[in-house]
Enzyme design. Structure first.
Site, PDB file in Angstrom:
ATOM      1  N   ALA A  23       0.820  -1.216   0.000  1.00 20.25           N
ATOM      2  CA  ALA A  23       0.000   0.000   0.000  1.00 20.25           C
ATOM      3  C   ALA A  23       0.855   1.267   0.000  1.00 20.25           C
ATOM      4  O   ALA A  23       0.481   2.264  -0.613  1.00 20.25           O
ATOM      5  CB  ALA A  23      -0.942  -0.003   1.204  1.00 20.25           C
ATOM      6  N   PHE A  24       1.988   1.236   0.690  1.00 20.43           N
ATOM      7  CA  PHE A  24       2.834   2.422   0.779  1.00 20.43           C
ATOM      8  C   PHE A  24       3.307   2.887  -0.595  1.00 20.43           C
ATOM      9  O   PHE A  24       3.490   4.083  -0.821  1.00 20.43           O
ATOM     10  CB  PHE A  24       4.037   2.128   1.688  1.00 20.43           C
ATOM     11  N   ALA A  77      -4.999  -3.238   0.634  1.00 19.74           N
ATOM     12  CA  ALA A  77      -5.599  -3.709   1.883  1.00 19.74           C
ATOM     13  C   ALA A  77      -4.554  -3.634   2.986  1.00 19.74           C
ATOM     14  O   ALA A  77      -3.516  -4.287   2.910  1.00 19.74           O
ATOM     15  CB  ALA A  77      -6.116  -5.131   1.737  1.00 19.74           C
ATOM     16  N   ILE A 115      -4.370  -4.312   6.914  1.00 21.38           N
ATOM     17  CA  ILE A 115      -5.113  -4.966   7.985  1.00 21.38           C
ATOM     18  C   ILE A 115      -4.358  -4.744   9.298  1.00 21.38           C
ATOM     19  O   ILE A 115      -3.161  -5.019   9.393  1.00 21.38           O
ATOM     20  CB  ILE A 115      -5.298  -6.467   7.687  1.00 21.38           C
ATOM     21  N   THR A 133       1.102  -3.960  15.969  1.00 18.84           N
ATOM     22  CA  THR A 133       2.074  -2.863  16.060  1.00 18.84           C
ATOM     23  C   THR A 133       1.499  -1.598  15.439  1.00 18.84           C
ATOM     24  O   THR A 133       0.494  -1.648  14.727  1.00 18.84           O
ATOM     25  CB  THR A 133       3.380  -3.224  15.307  1.00 18.84           C
ATOM     26  N   HIS A 153       2.435  -0.105  12.925  1.00 16.69           N
ATOM     27  CA  HIS A 153       2.684  -0.114  11.478  1.00 16.69           C
ATOM     28  C   HIS A 153       1.419   0.244  10.693  1.00 16.69           C
ATOM     29  O   HIS A 153       1.465   1.005   9.731  1.00 16.69           O
ATOM     30  CB  HIS A 153       3.209  -1.495  11.077  1.00 16.69           C
ATOM     31  N   PHE A 165      -9.597   6.507  -3.777  1.00 20.31           N
ATOM     32  CA  PHE A 165      -9.098   5.731  -2.648  1.00 20.31           C
ATOM     33  C   PHE A 165      -9.921   4.458  -2.499  1.00 20.31           C
ATOM     34  O   PHE A 165     -11.054   4.500  -2.018  1.00 20.31           O
ATOM     35  CB  PHE A 165      -9.183   6.577  -1.382  1.00 20.31           C
TER      36      PHE A 165
END
Length: 154
Positions: free
Chosen positions: A57-58, A81, A83, A87, A89, A114
């Site tokens: 995704a990044f 996605a 999820i 953490t 993150h 988006f």
């Protein structure tokens, strides 16, 4: 009396880019299928849709920016996605991905949609990528068509 300007759901003659993450492919592949079938159902030619796959995704906003800078699309749909895990993150990735996608649309003055799921668990992700109208890839494609038509009318 006010004049209203609205888009419609006719994809004929429009060109679309799709950026889709490979991470969580069991979900993102279903989002992609939903988007592709929606474009076809709404009249887009298969040749008018280009799909770019990125690792996660990044990387979606980066690829969307590159697409917008070198291709002539009416809209770009971003699918992924993220999820939630144990953490922080999740928070970093989902925030930067959504911010980046928005920035690309504003910079290039075309609709950049988006369609990235940000869910608390796997069950929510599966629900939002199902074969029916709850598929968020389908929703993002419909919004892309409407916004592309709206931009043409403005």
């Amino acid at each position: 009396m006010a004049k209203y300007i609205e888009g419609d759901q006719n994809a004929e003659g429009l060109r679309f880019g799709i950026v889709v993450s490979r991470f969580n492919d069991f979900v993102t592949s279903k989002l992609l299928s939903g988007a592709l079938s929606t474009f076809k159902e709404q009249g887009a030619d298969e040749e008018s849709v280009e799909v770019v796959r990125v690792p996660g995704a990044f990387e979606i906003p980066q690829a969307a920016k590159k697409l917008c800078s070198i291709r002539n699309f009416d809209a770009v749909v971003c699918l992924g996605a993220v999820i939630k895990g144990g953490t922080p993150h999740f928070e970093y990735i989902s925030a930067e991905t959504s911010r980046g996608i928005n920035q690309v649309g504003l910079e290039f003055n075309i609709p950049v949609l988006f369609g990235v799921l940000t869910t608390n668990d796997l069950e929510q992700a599966v629900e939002r990528s199902g074969p029916d109208s709850s598929n968020k890839g389908r929703e993002a494609a419909l919004a892309a068509i409407e916004m592309a038509n709206l931009y043409r009318k403005i």
